[in-house]
Scaffold this active site. Structure first.
Site, PDB file in Angstrom:
ATOM      1  N   PRO A  28       0.814  -1.220   0.000  1.00 58.77           N
ATOM      2  CA  PRO A  28       0.000   0.000   0.000  1.00 58.77           C
ATOM      3  C   PRO A  28       0.850   1.275   0.000  1.00 58.77           C
ATOM      4  O   PRO A  28       0.343   2.357  -0.270  1.00 58.77           O
ATOM      5  CB  PRO A  28      -0.836  -0.104   1.274  1.00 58.77           C
ATOM      6  CG  PRO A  28      -0.411  -1.332   1.988  1.00 58.77           C
ATOM      7  CD  PRO A  28       0.587  -2.076   1.157  1.00 58.77           C
ATOM      8  N   GLU A  45       2.289  -7.679   9.057  1.00 58.22           N
ATOM      9  CA  GLU A  45       2.485  -6.241   9.242  1.00 58.22           C
ATOM     10  C   GLU A  45       3.287  -5.605   8.111  1.00 58.22           C
ATOM     11  O   GLU A  45       3.218  -4.423   7.878  1.00 58.22           O
ATOM     12  CB  GLU A  45       3.186  -5.944  10.570  1.00 58.22           C
ATOM     13  CG  GLU A  45       2.257  -5.769  11.744  1.00 58.22           C
ATOM     14  CD  GLU A  45       1.025  -4.922  11.442  1.00 58.22           C
ATOM     15  OE1 GLU A  45       1.177  -3.702  11.284  1.00 58.22           O
ATOM     16  OE2 GLU A  45      -0.075  -5.483  11.368  1.00 58.22           O
ATOM     17  N   ASP A 103     -11.452   0.714 -24.197  1.00 59.00           N
ATOM     18  CA  ASP A 103     -11.668   0.592 -22.760  1.00 59.00           C
ATOM     19  C   ASP A 103     -11.871   1.930 -22.065  1.00 59.00           C
ATOM     20  O   ASP A 103     -11.299   2.934 -22.476  1.00 59.00           O
ATOM     21  CB  ASP A 103     -10.434  -0.019 -22.078  1.00 59.00           C
ATOM     22  CG  ASP A 103     -10.383  -1.513 -22.223  1.00 59.00           C
ATOM     23  OD1 ASP A 103     -11.413  -2.093 -22.574  1.00 59.00           O
ATOM     24  OD2 ASP A 103      -9.306  -2.074 -21.979  1.00 59.00           O
TER      25      ASP A 103
HETATM   26 CL1  6GU Z   1      -0.345  -3.819  -3.185  1.00 60.93          CL
HETATM   27  N1  6GU Z   1      -1.012  -4.553  -0.751  1.00 60.93           N
HETATM   28  C1  6GU Z   1      -1.782  -4.499   0.340  1.00 60.93           C
HETATM   29  N2  6GU Z   1      -1.502  -5.292   1.371  1.00 60.93           N
HETATM   30  N3  6GU Z   1      -2.813  -3.683   0.468  1.00 60.93           N
HETATM   31  C2  6GU Z   1      -3.085  -2.893  -0.581  1.00 60.93           C
HETATM   32  C3  6GU Z   1      -2.333  -2.908  -1.753  1.00 60.93           C
HETATM   33  C4  6GU Z   1      -1.278  -3.762  -1.805  1.00 60.93           C
HETATM   34  N4  6GU Z   1      -2.852  -2.009  -2.610  1.00 60.93           N
HETATM   35  C5  6GU Z   1      -3.879  -1.466  -1.977  1.00 60.93           C
HETATM   36  N5  6GU Z   1      -4.016  -1.983  -0.740  1.00 60.93           N
END
Ligand code: 6GU
Length: 226
Positions: free
Chosen positions: A86, A113, A164
């Site tokens: 994230p 984590e 698209d």
């Molecule tokens: Cl790539 N990983 C995780 N754990 N959560 C996310 C993500 C990735 N992209 C958005 N939320």
């Protein structure tokens, strides 16, 4: 194009890789996708992949060694190593078009984590799929696999992705099929007219209307404003 996935949960990929268009693309050798378990690259007898965060705190942290060894096992001069996190750059259609030109992608998926910070020094890029938190990178990596695979030549008809949503930063125009009247809701007359130029104009106008209403942020980036 070859994609290698590094994960602690390979079974999560079974459905996605063995259904529909991705399945067919693999069968037709348009893309090669392999999923590998990071746990196979541990060196200690308990096959540990994670440990407590140094300094204290919640959850477990993925250790650098198994991931370093897994990446090095699959990496070649042609590889781009992408960490799913994230904290990464937010994924979009433009990135999908870039990534489909890579010869070899390694997708690194974490859980718990997070990754030991030193793991970041042996990846090429960090990618997120949006501002929300998943339990792990696996679903996010499947989003990349799906969106990249469908752009590879021969996977779907070129027409289907040239129009698209997000090409030229416009949302899709509305489409209809039979019946022509469903519970009083009718297919627009212009689509029944057989007049191709009028149909094309109507569709383009609808794209702009819909984008203006729902995603004015996209319209500013599109050629329509130039
Ligand atoms: Cl790539 N990983 C995780 N754990 N959560 C996310 C993500 C990735 N992209 C958005 N939320």
């Amino acid at each position: 194009m070859k994609i290698d996935v590094l994960t602690l949960f390979p079974e999560m990929y079974d459905g996605v890789l063995n259904s529909s268009i991705i399945k067919r693309a693999r069968e037709n050798k348009l893309v090669e996708i392999n999923v590998h378990n990071i746990r196979d690259f541990t060196l200690d007898k308990h096959n540990r992949v994670d440990d407590y965060p140094i300094g204290g705190g919640e959850g477990m942290v993925l250790m650098p060694e198994p991931i370093y060894r897994a990446i090095n096992h699959y990496k070649t001069d042609d590889s781009v190593v992408i960490m799913m996190t994230p904290q990464g750059k937010t994924y979009n259609q433009k990135m999908a078009y870039e990534f489909k030109n890579y010869k070899h992608i390694i997708l690194l998926c974490g859980h718990y984590e997070g990754f030991d910070e030193r793991i970041r020094s042996f990846v090429d890029m960090e990618v997120s799929i949006g501002d929300f938190v998943l339990t792990g990178g696996e679903l996010a990596s499947m989003v990349l696999i799906d969106s990249i695979t469908r752009l590879i030549d021969g996977v779907i008809e070129r027409d289907s992705h040239e129009n698209d949503s997000f090409n030229n930063n416009l949302l899709d125009y509305p489409v209809y099929t039979k019946p022509i009247d469903f519970m009083g809701m009718k297919v627009p007359d212009v689509l029944l007219s057989g007049h191709h130029a009028n149909i094309a104009k109507w569709r383009h106008d609808e794209q702009i209307k819909k984008t203006m209403l729902r995603r004015p942020d996209l319209l500013e980036k599109s050629d329509e404003c130039e």
